[in-house]
Design a protein around this motif. Structure first.
Motif, PDB file in Angstrom:
ATOM      1  N   TRP A 184      14.227  20.580 -36.671  1.00  0.00           N
ATOM      2  CA  TRP A 184      15.376  21.302 -37.211  1.00  0.00           C
ATOM      3  C   TRP A 184      14.939  22.684 -37.659  1.00  0.00           C
ATOM      4  CZ3 TRP A 184      20.212  18.949 -37.392  1.00  0.00           C
ATOM      5  CH2 TRP A 184      20.228  17.588 -37.079  1.00  0.00           C
ATOM      6  N   VAL A 185      15.808  23.648 -37.372  1.00  0.00           N
ATOM      7  CA  VAL A 185      15.497  25.023 -37.742  1.00  0.00           C
ATOM      8  C   VAL A 185      15.682  25.246 -39.234  1.00  0.00           C
ATOM      9  CG1 VAL A 185      16.080  27.455 -37.348  1.00  0.00           C
ATOM     10  CG2 VAL A 185      16.163  25.813 -35.452  1.00  0.00           C
ATOM     11  N   TYR A 186      16.744  24.681 -39.817  1.00  0.00           N
ATOM     12  CA  TYR A 186      17.076  24.903 -41.227  1.00  0.00           C
ATOM     13  C   TYR A 186      17.060  23.608 -42.039  1.00  0.00           C
ATOM     14  CZ  TYR A 186      18.620  29.407 -39.457  1.00  0.00           C
ATOM     15  OH  TYR A 186      18.660  30.631 -38.850  1.00  0.00           O
ATOM     16  N   GLY A 187      16.339  22.619 -41.585  1.00  0.00           N
ATOM     17  CA  GLY A 187      16.234  21.370 -42.320  1.00  0.00           C
ATOM     18  C   GLY A 187      17.152  20.302 -41.761  1.00  0.00           C
ATOM     19  N   GLY A 188      16.669  19.053 -41.759  1.00  0.00           N
ATOM     20  CA  GLY A 188      17.429  17.980 -41.155  1.00  0.00           C
ATOM     21  C   GLY A 188      18.047  16.991 -42.121  1.00  0.00           C
ATOM     22  N   SER A 189      17.980  17.245 -43.427  1.00  0.00           N
ATOM     23  CA  SER A 189      18.642  16.337 -44.389  1.00  0.00           C
ATOM     24  C   SER A 189      20.144  16.582 -44.387  1.00  0.00           C
ATOM     25  CB  SER A 189      18.073  16.546 -45.791  1.00  0.00           C
ATOM     26  OG  SER A 189      18.424  17.828 -46.277  1.00  0.00           O
ATOM     27  N   VAL A 190      20.877  15.602 -44.907  1.00  0.00           N
ATOM     28  CA  VAL A 190      22.341  15.754 -44.965  1.00  0.00           C
ATOM     29  C   VAL A 190      22.710  16.945 -45.837  1.00  0.00           C
ATOM     30  CG1 VAL A 190      22.845  13.331 -44.469  1.00  0.00           C
ATOM     31  CG2 VAL A 190      22.428  14.035 -46.829  1.00  0.00           C
ATOM     32  N   ASN A 191      21.907  17.224 -46.870  1.00  0.00           N
ATOM     33  CA  ASN A 191      22.202  18.364 -47.734  1.00  0.00           C
ATOM     34  C   ASN A 191      22.010  19.685 -46.989  1.00  0.00           C
ATOM     35  OD1 ASN A 191      20.653  16.081 -49.377  1.00  0.00           O
ATOM     36  ND2 ASN A 191      22.233  16.927 -50.722  1.00  0.00           N
ATOM     37  N   ASP A 192      20.932  19.761 -46.179  1.00  0.00           N
ATOM     38  CA  ASP A 192      20.676  20.993 -45.419  1.00  0.00           C
ATOM     39  C   ASP A 192      21.719  21.202 -44.334  1.00  0.00           C
ATOM     40  OD1 ASP A 192      18.412  21.681 -46.887  1.00  0.00           O
ATOM     41  OD2 ASP A 192      17.130  20.370 -45.673  1.00  0.00           O
ATOM     42  N   ILE A 193      22.076  20.137 -43.626  1.00  0.00           N
ATOM     43  CA  ILE A 193      23.089  20.266 -42.572  1.00  0.00           C
ATOM     44  C   ILE A 193      24.430  20.658 -43.175  1.00  0.00           C
ATOM     45  CG2 ILE A 193      24.281  19.058 -40.711  1.00  0.00           C
ATOM     46  CD1 ILE A 193      21.821  17.258 -40.442  1.00  0.00           C
ATOM     47  N   PHE A 194      24.805  20.050 -44.310  1.00  0.00           N
ATOM     48  CA  PHE A 194      26.065  20.388 -44.995  1.00  0.00           C
ATOM     49  C   PHE A 194      26.056  21.855 -45.389  1.00  0.00           C
ATOM     50  CE2 PHE A 194      29.073  20.772 -48.404  1.00  0.00           C
ATOM     51  CZ  PHE A 194      30.069  19.857 -48.123  1.00  0.00           C
ATOM     52  N   ARG A 195      24.928  22.322 -45.930  1.00  0.00           N
ATOM     53  CA  ARG A 195      24.823  23.722 -46.345  1.00  0.00           C
ATOM     54  C   ARG A 195      24.929  24.670 -45.140  1.00  0.00           C
ATOM     55  NH1 ARG A 195      20.404  23.164 -48.514  1.00  0.00           N
ATOM     56  NH2 ARG A 195      21.024  22.881 -50.675  1.00  0.00           N
ATOM     57  N   SER A 196      24.323  24.283 -44.004  1.00  0.00           N
ATOM     58  CA  SER A 196      24.386  25.133 -42.804  1.00  0.00           C
ATOM     59  C   SER A 196      25.815  25.252 -42.295  1.00  0.00           C
ATOM     60  CB  SER A 196      23.481  24.550 -41.710  1.00  0.00           C
ATOM     61  OG  SER A 196      22.132  24.529 -42.132  1.00  0.00           O
ATOM     62  N   ILE A 197      26.555  24.147 -42.307  1.00  0.00           N
ATOM     63  CA  ILE A 197      27.945  24.189 -41.823  1.00  0.00           C
ATOM     64  C   ILE A 197      28.837  24.931 -42.811  1.00  0.00           C
ATOM     65  CG2 ILE A 197      29.931  22.780 -41.184  1.00  0.00           C
ATOM     66  CD1 ILE A 197      27.974  20.608 -40.301  1.00  0.00           C
ATOM     67  N   LYS A 198      28.623  24.701 -44.078  1.00  0.00           N
ATOM     68  CA  LYS A 198      29.492  25.291 -45.096  1.00  0.00           C
ATOM     69  C   LYS A 198      29.328  26.806 -45.178  1.00  0.00           C
ATOM     70  CE  LYS A 198      30.573  25.008 -50.045  1.00  0.00           C
ATOM     71  NZ  LYS A 198      30.268  24.341 -51.336  1.00  0.00           N
ATOM     72  N   TYR A 199      28.076  27.281 -45.268  1.00  0.00           N
ATOM     73  CA  TYR A 199      27.837  28.704 -45.467  1.00  0.00           C
ATOM     74  C   TYR A 199      27.469  29.458 -44.178  1.00  0.00           C
ATOM     75  CZ  TYR A 199      27.671  27.346 -50.381  1.00  0.00           C
ATOM     76  OH  TYR A 199      27.971  26.862 -51.613  1.00  0.00           O
ATOM     77  N   GLY A 200      27.119  28.729 -43.109  1.00  0.00           N
ATOM     78  CA  GLY A 200      26.684  29.390 -41.880  1.00  0.00           C
ATOM     79  C   GLY A 200      25.217  29.773 -41.939  1.00  0.00           C
ATOM     80  N   ARG A 201      24.676  30.248 -40.786  1.00  0.00           N
ATOM     81  CA  ARG A 201      23.286  30.681 -40.699  1.00  0.00           C
ATOM     82  C   ARG A 201      23.218  32.045 -39.994  1.00  0.00           C
ATOM     83  NH1 ARG A 201      20.418  28.160 -44.513  1.00  0.00           N
ATOM     84  NH2 ARG A 201      20.707  25.889 -44.420  1.00  0.00           N
ATOM     85  N   PRO A 202      22.171  32.811 -40.285  1.00  0.00           N
ATOM     86  CA  PRO A 202      22.112  34.185 -39.747  1.00  0.00           C
ATOM     87  C   PRO A 202      22.096  34.250 -38.223  1.00  0.00           C
ATOM     88  CG  PRO A 202      20.555  33.912 -41.551  1.00  0.00           C
ATOM     89  CD  PRO A 202      21.071  32.554 -41.240  1.00  0.00           C
ATOM     90  N   LYS A 203      21.517  33.275 -37.550  1.00  0.00           N
ATOM     91  CA  LYS A 203      21.379  33.355 -36.106  1.00  0.00           C
ATOM     92  C   LYS A 203      22.563  32.711 -35.380  1.00  0.00           C
ATOM     93  CE  LYS A 203      16.325  33.432 -36.239  1.00  0.00           C
ATOM     94  NZ  LYS A 203      15.075  32.772 -35.782  1.00  0.00           N
ATOM     95  N   GLY A 204      23.729  33.237 -35.589  1.00  0.00           N
ATOM     96  CA  GLY A 204      24.895  32.848 -34.818  1.00  0.00           C
ATOM     97  C   GLY A 204      25.760  31.739 -35.368  1.00  0.00           C
ATOM     98  N   MET A 205      25.439  31.175 -36.553  1.00  0.00           N
ATOM     99  CA  MET A 205      26.239  30.076 -37.121  1.00  0.00           C
ATOM    100  C   MET A 205      27.192  30.628 -38.166  1.00  0.00           C
ATOM    101  SD  MET A 205      26.853  26.830 -37.139  1.00  0.00           S
ATOM    102  CE  MET A 205      27.566  25.593 -38.209  1.00  0.00           C
ATOM    103  N   LYS A 206      28.479  30.526 -37.931  1.00  0.00           N
ATOM    104  CA  LYS A 206      29.481  31.036 -38.876  1.00  0.00           C
ATOM    105  C   LYS A 206      29.714  30.034 -40.017  1.00  0.00           C
ATOM    106  CE  LYS A 206      33.807  30.647 -38.197  1.00  0.00           C
ATOM    107  NZ  LYS A 206      35.215  30.777 -37.732  1.00  0.00           N
ATOM    108  N   ALA A 207      30.320  30.494 -41.082  1.00  0.00           N
ATOM    109  CA  ALA A 207      30.655  29.633 -42.220  1.00  0.00           C
ATOM    110  C   ALA A 207      31.986  28.928 -41.963  1.00  0.00           C
ATOM    111  CB  ALA A 207      30.738  30.469 -43.496  1.00  0.00           C
ATOM    112  N   TRP A 208      31.991  27.616 -42.199  1.00  0.00           N
ATOM    113  CA  TRP A 208      33.185  26.811 -41.943  1.00  0.00           C
ATOM    114  C   TRP A 208      33.857  26.299 -43.225  1.00  0.00           C
ATOM    115  CZ3 TRP A 208      35.084  26.209 -37.067  1.00  0.00           C
ATOM    116  CH2 TRP A 208      34.246  26.562 -36.005  1.00  0.00           C
ATOM    117  N   LYS A 209      33.442  26.795 -44.362  1.00  0.00           N
ATOM    118  CA  LYS A 209      33.949  26.248 -45.618  1.00  0.00           C
ATOM    119  C   LYS A 209      35.445  26.466 -45.802  1.00  0.00           C
ATOM    120  CE  LYS A 209      32.704  30.413 -48.200  1.00  0.00           C
ATOM    121  NZ  LYS A 209      31.984  30.974 -49.365  1.00  0.00           N
TER     122      LYS A 209
END
Length: 394
Positions: free
Chosen positions: A305-330
């Motif tokens: 995993w690029v930004y961590g594979g725990s449920v907390n990390d995945i939730f955070r990636s989806i909620k706030y987005g990531r710099p390399k092309g992942m938008k925020a879905w909150k």
């Protein structure tokens, strides 16, 4: 001249004196060897008559005593002369025994002619005579009662008018203040700059309030510190905080919309997985593929995993987005739906989807063992940065 109440009392007394003579004549009427006084109803009615007589006499005396205060007003009214009233009562006094004897004699004849006592062992004349006397006594007692009430009200009004200026008000009683006219009696000799001091006592309301605080303090001491039957403020606060934490946890447990990146839990029920799968297909397959195999975004099949594979990390990636092309879905999905997507993504681990799978990226994540990769949770911009990495064939 006698007052009206006095004349009325004499008349009533004369009327009732006639009854014993009539009753004595009724005793001569016998049936099967029994006297009238052996009849229970007769004795009860006789007792009622005597009792009412005593009540009437007492009430008449009270009314007469009260009427003395209004004697001047009574003189202006027309009265039947006292001699006339007494004469009428005496006439009834001497006439009633003869009438009663005649009725008793007629009743005796009826008894001799085989007719028993008509009313519970009493003859009709005896029964109705006593009944009428009782009614008259009740009526007289009622009239005396009303007269007495009227006199009492009049007397009370006179007393109120008399004491209207001397009786202290409720405020004066509560403050124990002395009237201005009487302040000279409590004036002290102490004087300064032309001002003299009054020797007023403390107001009663203040003293009673002070006594009440003493009683309350004793009860408080015994309740909280001696017998320890109550909780102190600090103990109550700590208990309320514990109860609040339990209630909050229960509320958060049953309220999915309160989930965040710190409290998110992995859900494995079929309903949640299907819901997450539906949301994933609607929003995520363009970058991650229909089965999570990865296209321009990383795959969810392996343990890297690029930004961590725990449920907390995945939730955070989806909620706030990531710099390399992942938008925020909150703002579009909300906490409950993001949790469903996270649960679906975690269910893809170890699957073997058809087609090409994007090569592993990031660091190895071991569930419950390796420390998750942490980075800033700063929301990314909505613009997508597409990395031109060709998918690797299996």
């Amino acid at each position: 001249m006698m007052s009206r109440s006095g004349k009325f009392t004499i008349g009533i007394f004369s009327l009732l004196v006639a009854f014993p003579a009539a009753a004595q004549q009724a005793n001569n009427v016998k049936q099967q060897g029994e006297t009238m006084f052996s009849n229970t109803l007769f004795n009860v009615m006789l007792a009622v008559i005597v009792l009412l007589l005593l009540v009437i006499i007492g009430m008449a005396e009270m009314v007469k005593a009260g009427a003395k205060r209004n004697i001047e007003r009574a003189k202006n009214k027309k009265h039947i002369p006292g001699k006339t009233i007494i004469g009428i009562m005496l006439l009834f006094l001497f006439a009633s025994p003869a009438l009663y004897a005649q009725a008793a004699g007629a009743e005796n004849v009826a008894v001799i002619n085989s007719a028993p006592f008509d009313y519970w062992g009493m003859g009709a004349a005896t029964f109705f005579t006593m009944f009428v006397i009782i009614l008259l006594e009740v009526l007289i007692a009622f009239m005396l009662f009303r007269s007495g009430i009227s006199l009492v009200k009049t007397e009370a009004a006179m007393i109120a008018v008399k004491n209207i200026r001397t009786e202290p008000s409720l405020l004066e009683k509560l403050n124990a203040s002395v009237a201005v006219e009487q302040e000279e009696s409590i004036m002290m000799n102490h004087e300064y700059d032309g001002i003299r001091e009054l020797d007023n006592d403390l107001p009663p309301w203040w003293k009673y309030g002070f006594y009440l605080t003493i009683v309350v303090s004793v009860v408080y001491l015994l309740h909280y510190h001696v017998f320890q039957t109550g909780k102190l403020s600090l103990e109550e606060y700590e208990q309320e905080m514990k109860d609040g934490a339990v209630a909050l946890a229960e509320y958060q447990k049953n309220s999915k919309d309160l989930v965040d990146e710190n409290s998110v839990k992995l859900l494995t029920d079929e309903t949640t997985i299907n819901e997450g799968k539906t949301i994933f297909k609607q929003n995520c397959i363009a970058c991650h593929g229909e089965f999570g195999q990865g296209i321009i975004g990383p795959n969810f099949i392996d343990d890297y995993w690029v930004y961590g594979g725990s449920v907390n990390d995945i939730f955070r990636s989806i909620k706030y987005g990531r710099p390399k092309g992942m938008k925020a879905w909150k703002d579009e999905l909300g906490p409950a739906k993001i949790q469903a997507v996270v649960s679906f993504i975690k269910s893809l681990r170890g699957t073997n989807p058809p087609g090409d799978i994007r090569p592993k990226e990031g660091e190895l994540y071991i569930e419950g063992g390796a420390k998750p990769v942490s980075d800033s949770a700063t929301p990314a911009s909505d613009s997508l940065t597409i990395t031109s990495i060709e998918p690797v064939k299996k």
